[in-house]
Design a protein around this motif. Structure first.
Motif, PDB file in Angstrom:
ATOM      1  N   PHE A  72       0.970  -1.102   0.490  1.00 44.38           N
ATOM      2  CA  PHE A  72      -0.148   0.088   0.121  1.00 44.38           C
ATOM      3  C   PHE A  72       0.735   1.247  -0.234  1.00 44.38           C
ATOM      4  O   PHE A  72       0.722   2.393   0.547  1.00 44.38           O
ATOM      5  CB  PHE A  72      -1.204   0.192   0.813  1.00 44.38           C
ATOM      6  N   GLY A  73       2.295   1.128  -0.555  1.00 41.03           N
ATOM      7  CA  GLY A  73       3.174   2.019  -0.349  1.00 41.03           C
ATOM      8  C   GLY A  73       3.594   3.084   0.496  1.00 41.03           C
ATOM      9  O   GLY A  73       4.205   3.824   0.825  1.00 41.03           O
ATOM     10  N   TYR A  74       3.883   1.374   1.939  1.00 38.87           N
ATOM     11  CA  TYR A  74       4.345   2.530   3.233  1.00 38.87           C
ATOM     12  C   TYR A  74       5.590   0.846   2.767  1.00 38.87           C
ATOM     13  O   TYR A  74       5.621   0.739   4.104  1.00 38.87           O
ATOM     14  CB  TYR A  74       2.861   1.969   4.077  1.00 38.87           C
ATOM     15  N   ASP A  75       6.194   1.573   2.019  1.00 37.55           N
ATOM     16  CA  ASP A  75       7.690   0.893   2.164  1.00 37.55           C
ATOM     17  C   ASP A  75       8.334   1.028   3.798  1.00 37.55           C
ATOM     18  O   ASP A  75       9.265  -0.204   4.293  1.00 37.55           O
ATOM     19  CB  ASP A  75       8.745   1.332   1.410  1.00 37.55           C
ATOM     20  N   THR A  78       7.681  -1.397   6.277  1.00 40.99           N
ATOM     21  CA  THR A  78       7.743  -2.738   5.361  1.00 40.99           C
ATOM     22  C   THR A  78       9.033  -3.024   6.162  1.00 40.99           C
ATOM     23  O   THR A  78       9.509  -3.702   6.885  1.00 40.99           O
ATOM     24  CB  THR A  78       7.869  -2.802   4.577  1.00 40.99           C
ATOM     25  N   SER A  79       9.663  -1.672   6.564  1.00 41.95           N
ATOM     26  CA  SER A  79      11.304  -2.300   6.576  1.00 41.95           C
ATOM     27  C   SER A  79      11.091  -1.873   7.596  1.00 41.95           C
ATOM     28  O   SER A  79      11.943  -2.946   8.579  1.00 41.95           O
ATOM     29  CB  SER A  79      12.015  -0.712   5.964  1.00 41.95           C
ATOM     30  N   ILE A  80      10.891  -1.647   8.631  1.00 41.00           N
ATOM     31  CA  ILE A  80      10.718  -1.395  10.331  1.00 41.00           C
ATOM     32  C   ILE A  80      10.133  -2.854  11.290  1.00 41.00           C
ATOM     33  O   ILE A  80      11.081  -3.500  11.958  1.00 41.00           O
ATOM     34  CB  ILE A  80       9.601  -0.157  11.362  1.00 41.00           C
ATOM     35  N   GLY A  81       9.257  -2.810  10.000  1.00 38.47           N
ATOM     36  CA  GLY A  81       8.530  -4.311  10.312  1.00 38.47           C
ATOM     37  C   GLY A  81       9.514  -5.634  10.345  1.00 38.47           C
ATOM     38  O   GLY A  81       9.990  -6.531  11.341  1.00 38.47           O
ATOM     39  N   ALA A  82      10.097  -4.904   8.824  1.00 37.60           N
ATOM     40  CA  ALA A  82      11.354  -6.491   9.062  1.00 37.60           C
ATOM     41  C   ALA A  82      12.166  -6.716  10.182  1.00 37.60           C
ATOM     42  O   ALA A  82      12.465  -8.009  10.146  1.00 37.60           O
ATOM     43  CB  ALA A  82      11.765  -6.398   7.218  1.00 37.60           C
ATOM     44  N   SER A  83      12.740  -5.583  10.251  1.00 39.30           N
ATOM     45  CA  SER A  83      14.250  -5.564  11.073  1.00 39.30           C
ATOM     46  C   SER A  83      13.740  -6.102  11.966  1.00 39.30           C
ATOM     47  O   SER A  83      14.552  -6.195  12.703  1.00 39.30           O
ATOM     48  CB  SER A  83      14.294  -4.419  11.196  1.00 39.30           C
ATOM     49  N   LEU A  84      12.270  -5.734  12.903  1.00 37.82           N
ATOM     50  CA  LEU A  84      11.666  -6.418  13.936  1.00 37.82           C
ATOM     51  C   LEU A  84      12.033  -7.424  13.879  1.00 37.82           C
ATOM     52  O   LEU A  84      11.631  -9.068  14.697  1.00 37.82           O
ATOM     53  CB  LEU A  84      10.745  -5.420  14.501  1.00 37.82           C
ATOM     54  N   ALA A 118       4.143   7.899   4.441  1.00 38.83           N
ATOM     55  CA  ALA A 118       4.588   7.034   2.881  1.00 38.83           C
ATOM     56  C   ALA A 118       5.916   6.769   2.258  1.00 38.83           C
ATOM     57  O   ALA A 118       6.804   7.811   2.841  1.00 38.83           O
ATOM     58  CB  ALA A 118       3.375   7.678   1.887  1.00 38.83           C
ATOM     59  N   GLY A 119       5.979   5.486   1.830  1.00 36.97           N
ATOM     60  CA  GLY A 119       7.181   5.281   1.023  1.00 36.97           C
ATOM     61  C   GLY A 119       8.094   4.984   1.471  1.00 36.97           C
ATOM     62  O   GLY A 119       7.828   4.520   2.729  1.00 36.97           O
ATOM     63  N   THR A 120       9.285   5.502   1.449  1.00 35.48           N
ATOM     64  CA  THR A 120      10.982   4.818   1.841  1.00 35.48           C
ATOM     65  C   THR A 120      10.684   5.933   2.934  1.00 35.48           C
ATOM     66  O   THR A 120      11.120   6.041   3.884  1.00 35.48           O
ATOM     67  CB  THR A 120      11.522   5.396   1.114  1.00 35.48           C
ATOM     68  N   GLY A 121       9.856   7.120   3.380  1.00 39.30           N
ATOM     69  CA  GLY A 121      10.089   7.912   4.530  1.00 39.30           C
ATOM     70  C   GLY A 121      11.329   8.862   4.219  1.00 39.30           C
ATOM     71  O   GLY A 121      11.756   9.735   4.529  1.00 39.30           O
ATOM     72  N   GLY A 122      12.060   8.932   2.709  1.00 41.88           N
ATOM     73  CA  GLY A 122      13.188  10.059   2.175  1.00 41.88           C
ATOM     74  C   GLY A 122      14.414  10.321   3.579  1.00 41.88           C
ATOM     75  O   GLY A 122      14.384   8.651   3.353  1.00 41.88           O
TER      76      GLY A 122
END
Length: 137
Positions: A72-75, A78-84, A118-122
Motif C-alpha cells: 500500500f505504499g508504506y515501504d 515494511t522495513s521497520i517491521g522486517a527489522s523487528l 508513506a513510501g520510504t520516508g525520504g
C-alpha cells in the motif's frame, strides 16, 4: 471488445489494479493505526521476568505489518517491521538491552504511523533504517 493481448488492454488492466490498490489504501491506513495500537497495548503488558508470550505476540503483529505495508505504499513501515521480525527471530531476546531494541522498533512504528509517513520516508526514513541496522547488528 478490446483484444486481451493488446497494449491498451494491458495498460487498462494495470490502471484498474492501481486504482483498486489506491482505493484500499485508506482502509490499510486505518488497519495500520489499529495494528500499531495493538503493538503498544501488548508491549504495555510486558512482564520483564517472562517476556516470551509478549514477544511472540509482538512478532506476530509485526509480521502482519511487515507483509502489508509495501503493498500500500508504506515501504518504511515494511522495513521497520522486517527489522523487528528478523531481530526477534534471530535469538531469544530477553535482556534489558534487547527489550529496549524491541521497544525502539515499536516507537518508530508508532512515529511513522502517527505521522502517516508513506513510501520510504525520504531522508528521515534512511536515518531510521540505518539506526535500526546499527541497533540490531
Amino acid at each position: 471488445m478490446a483484444n486481451p493481448n493488446s497494449a491498451q488492454s494491458y495498460e487498462e488492466m494495470i490502471a484498474q489494479a492501481e486504482a483498486a490498490v489506491a482505493s484500499l489504501r485508506g482502509a490499510y491506513r486505518q488497519q495500520l493505526t489499529e495494528d500499531v495500537a495493538a503493538l503498544v497495548d501488548v508491549w504495555a503488558k510486558l512482564e520483564p521476568e517472562t517476556p516470551d508470550a509478549t514477544l511472540d505476540e509482538v512478532h506476530s503483529l509485526a509480521h502482519n505489518i511487515k507483509g502489508q505495508g509495501g503493498s500500500f505504499g508504506y515501504d518504511l513501515v515494511t522495513s521497520i517491521g522486517a527489522s523487528l521480525c528478523d531481530y526477534l527471530r534471530s535469538g531469544h531476546r530477553v535482556s534489558a538491552r534487547e527489550l529496549d531494541i524491541v521497544h525502539a522498533h515499536l516507537k518508530l512504528l508508532k512515529l511513522v504511523s502517527d505521522n502517516d509517513v508513506a513510501g520510504t520516508g525520504g531522508e528521515m526514513g534512511e536515518r531510521i533504517v540505518e539506526k535500526l541496522r546499527a541497533l540490531t547488528s
